[in-house]
Design an enzyme around this catalytic site. Structure first.
Site, short mmCIF file in Angstrom:
data_model
loop_
_atom_site.label_atom_id
_atom_site.label_comp_id
_atom_site.label_asym_id
_atom_site.label_seq_id
_atom_site.Cartn_x
_atom_site.Cartn_y
_atom_site.Cartn_z
N ASN A 131 0.86 -1.02 -0.01
CA ASN A 131 0.10 0.09 0.10
C ASN A 131 0.95 1.20 -0.14
O ASN A 131 1.44 1.50 0.99
CB ASN A 131 -0.95 -0.05 1.37
N ARG B 293 -2.11 -1.56 -3.70
CA ARG B 293 -3.29 -0.69 -3.89
C ARG B 293 -3.03 0.24 -5.03
O ARG B 293 -1.77 0.90 -4.86
CB ARG B 293 -3.28 -0.06 -2.30
N HIS C 242 -10.64 5.36 -1.38
CA HIS C 242 -10.75 4.60 -0.25
C HIS C 242 -11.76 3.64 -0.39
O HIS C 242 -12.27 3.06 0.42
CB HIS C 242 -11.22 5.42 1.09
N LEU D 188 -11.75 8.24 8.17
CA LEU D 188 -11.05 9.47 8.66
C LEU D 188 -9.68 9.01 9.13
O LEU D 188 -9.37 8.72 10.29
CB LEU D 188 -11.80 9.65 9.89
N ARG E 68 -5.67 18.38 3.16
CA ARG E 68 -6.59 18.91 1.81
C ARG E 68 -7.58 19.54 2.28
O ARG E 68 -8.16 19.21 3.37
CB ARG E 68 -6.85 17.62 1.21
N GLY F 93 -7.19 5.88 11.09
CA GLY F 93 -6.44 6.49 12.18
C GLY F 93 -7.40 7.36 13.03
O GLY F 93 -7.52 7.35 14.50
N VAL F 94 -8.09 8.38 12.49
CA VAL F 94 -9.02 9.03 13.39
C VAL F 94 -10.40 8.69 13.66
O VAL F 94 -10.69 8.48 15.00
CB VAL F 94 -9.15 10.64 12.59
N GLU G 66 -7.48 -2.38 4.89
CA GLU G 66 -7.35 -2.41 3.28
C GLU G 66 -6.32 -3.56 3.02
O GLU G 66 -6.64 -4.07 1.79
CB GLU G 66 -6.57 -0.94 3.09
N1 LIG Z 1 -4.64 7.71 19.10
C1 LIG Z 1 -5.15 8.76 17.84
N2 LIG Z 1 -5.71 10.00 18.53
C2 LIG Z 1 -6.42 10.54 17.52
N3 LIG Z 1 -6.05 10.62 16.19
C3 LIG Z 1 -4.99 9.53 15.90
C4 LIG Z 1 -4.57 8.67 16.73
N4 LIG Z 1 -3.64 7.98 16.03
C5 LIG Z 1 -3.76 8.39 14.85
N5 LIG Z 1 -4.42 9.23 14.81
C6 LIG Z 1 -4.72 10.25 13.30
O1 LIG Z 1 -4.73 9.29 12.33
C7 LIG Z 1 -4.22 9.67 11.15
C8 LIG Z 1 -3.43 8.74 10.33
O2 LIG Z 1 -4.60 7.81 10.04
P1 LIG Z 1 -4.27 6.57 8.95
O3 LIG Z 1 -5.77 5.87 8.76
O4 LIG Z 1 -3.17 5.84 9.26
O5 LIG Z 1 -4.08 7.76 7.47
P2 LIG Z 1 -3.38 7.39 6.23
O6 LIG Z 1 -3.68 6.06 5.79
O7 LIG Z 1 -4.03 8.28 5.35
O8 LIG Z 1 -1.74 7.49 6.39
C9 LIG Z 1 -2.87 10.76 11.90
O9 LIG Z 1 -2.63 11.72 11.03
C10 LIG Z 1 -3.94 11.13 13.12
O10 LIG Z 1 -4.42 12.38 12.83
C1 LIG Z 2 -7.17 8.59 -1.89
C2 LIG Z 2 -6.55 9.03 -0.44
O1 LIG Z 2 -6.84 10.09 0.08
O2 LIG Z 2 -5.79 7.85 0.22
P1 LIG Z 2 -4.86 8.47 1.56
O3 LIG Z 2 -5.93 8.55 2.83
O4 LIG Z 2 -4.30 7.07 1.51
O5 LIG Z 2 -4.01 9.55 1.28
MG LIG Z 3 -5.09 5.21 4.43
#
Ligand SMILES: Nc1ncnc2c1ncn2[C@@H]1O[C@H](COP(=O)(O)OP(=O)(O)O)[C@@H](O)[C@H]1O
Ligand SMILES: CC(=O)OP(=O)(O)O
Ligand SMILES: [Mg+2]
Length: 403
Positions: A10, A94, A183, A212, A244, A333-334, A387
């Site tokens: 990914n 991905r 997503h 999120l 963004r 993550g959020v 994912e």
């Molecule tokens: N314990 C937590 N509390 C609040 N927000 C969190 C926590 N852990 C991760 N995050 C949030 O999750 C985001 C990352 O999410 P993720 O789904 O891994 O994103 P991506 O796949 O887009 O990199 C971080 O930027 C942060 O804002």
């Molecule tokens: C499509 C997209 O926004 O992917 P990511 O959340 O991994 O940046």
């Molecule tokens: Mg992601």
């Protein structure tokens, strides 16, 4: 010996997440993450799960995605799980943008690569990284099937009323301008897992999925099919994200060009990389924003409020699109970790049957769980996304069919 393992890559704009799975029982053999690729302080964290061994970390500059993947291959080889293994059946990738060309997982050949490349202008942060991942993996194992699983695929069921922008039809069609959504692997996985949590089949429930992460999107899933989603031609539309802007009046762009004297590329960078939470308060990590709010920081509070206001608007919109909602599922993550986001997003929506139980919302965990009060009209759930597992399953199914 039958090959039963799948490696999933990914590749994000500055990171690569990976998992090696044995598809006989979907067991993870190794997982890892390379982050801050291209910076001085890159980090690779590799966790072997077969040997009970501890995680290993490498720090120091990793120049690009090719170097990142080579480092990942070395870490896997050190555990006897190298890419040369005869047990490896395929590599699943991905791929963020599949345009209108790809509605299903696809075995990658030169034609598929060329199409993913053609779509770079509509996924400039993502498709180039995905392509490098594919090219590097192909060079390491040219004999192995490489499968692309597209973020856009799950959203191809959207009706034209949701997928079209209200712009001149000929212009839109000439440039293939429409809403694709992203997503999708996560929205598919989470909507199915939410149905399962409710003890129902996917076709029996309507779910609003809120993915999120750093990138963020919402989707309205009716009986297992996506009927609307918040991202559009590119992953810039919709919710407020880490960096963004999400939705805004498109005339902001003309204004920045004509009055602000900015170039197209400068505005692209502004809206994709310097807006959203980071543009509003200087931080894109929700943990840091919450910490600042607890210390009384007004800018962090305003950024949080703008994020929540947009999220709430989409929940209301998709409630109306679906008519009947069985569940709202928070993920990524959020969504999985930030209890205050979940609480604030649904605050004041009791009239729609939506509420969060404070005690249940405070519980942390890796399993899908309900956070709505007993007897609530609409279930509210936290459903961790996976994912990589979904990509592995789709890859293995496709490769199995082709053998
Ligand atoms: N314990 C937590 N509390 C609040 N927000 C969190 C926590 N852990 C991760 N995050 C949030 O999750 C985001 C990352 O999410 P993720 O789904 O891994 O994103 P991506 O796949 O887009 O990199 C971080 O930027 C942060 O804002
Ligand atoms: C499509 C997209 O926004 O992917 P990511 O959340 O991994 O940046
Ligand atoms: Mg992601």
């Amino acid at each position: 010996m039958t090959a039963t393992r799948v490696l999933v890559l990914n590749s994000g704009s500055s990171s690569v997440k990976y998992q090696l799975l044995d598809m006989r029982d979907s067991r993870r053999l190794a997982v890892g993450l390379v982050e801050r690729i291209g910076e001085e302080n890159s980090r690779l964290k590799h966790t072997p799960l077969t040997t009970g061994g501890a995680s290993r970390e490498r720090t120091g500059p990793i120049a690009d995605h090719e170097a990142a993947l080579k480092a990942v291959a070395e870490e896997l080889a050190a555990d006897g799980l190298g890419l040369d293994s005869a047990e490896l059946a395929a590599i699943g990738h991905r791929v963020v943008h599949g345009g209108q060309s790809f509605t299903e997982p696809t075995v990658i050949d030169d034609t598929v690569l060329a199409e993913i490349e053609r779509l770079i202008p509509v996924a400039p942060l993502h498709n180039p990284a995905n392509l490098t991942g594919i090219r590097t993996a192909r060079a390491l194992r040219p004999d192995l099937p490489q499968v692309a699983v597209f973020d856009t695929a799950f959203h191809t069921t959207m009706p034209e009323s949701a997928a079209r922008y209200a712009i001149d039809v000929e212009t839109a069609d000439a440039h293939r301008i429409r809403r694709y959504g992203f997503h999708g692997t996560s929205h598919a996985y989470v909507s199915r897992a939410t149905a399962e949590l409710l003890g129902k089949g996917p076709s029996e429930v309507n779910v609003i999925v809120l993915h999120l992460g750093n990138g963020a999107s919402a989707s309205a899933v009716e009986g297992g099919r996506c009927v609307d989603t918040s991202m559009g031609l590119t992953p810039l539309e919709g919710l407020v994200m880490g960096t963004r802007s999400g939705d805004m009046d498109p005339a902001v762009i003309f204004h920045l060009m004509r009055v602000g004297g900015m170039s197209t590329d400068e505005i692209d960078t502004l809206l994709n990389k310097k807006s959203g939470l980071i543009g509003l308060c200087g931080d894109n990590d929700m943990r840091e924003i919450r910490r600042r709010i607890d210390e009384g920081d007004e800018r962090a509070k305003l950024a949080f409020d703008i994020y929540i206001h947009r999220l709430k608007k989409y929940i209301g919109a998709y409630y109306a699109v679906l008519g009947r909602v069985d569940a709202v599922a928070f993920t990524a993550g959020v969504g999985e970790n930030a209890a205050p986001v979940r609480e604030a997003a649904l605050a004041g929506l009791a009239g729609l049957g939506l509420a969060v139980d404070g005690d249940l919302n405070a519980v942390r965990g890796d399993e899908p769980r309900l956070i709505s009060p007993a007897g609530a009209r609409v279930a509210v759930a936290v459903v961790p996304t996976d994912e990589e597992l979904e990509i592995a399953a789709q890859t293995y199914t496709l490769v199995g069919k082709n053998i």
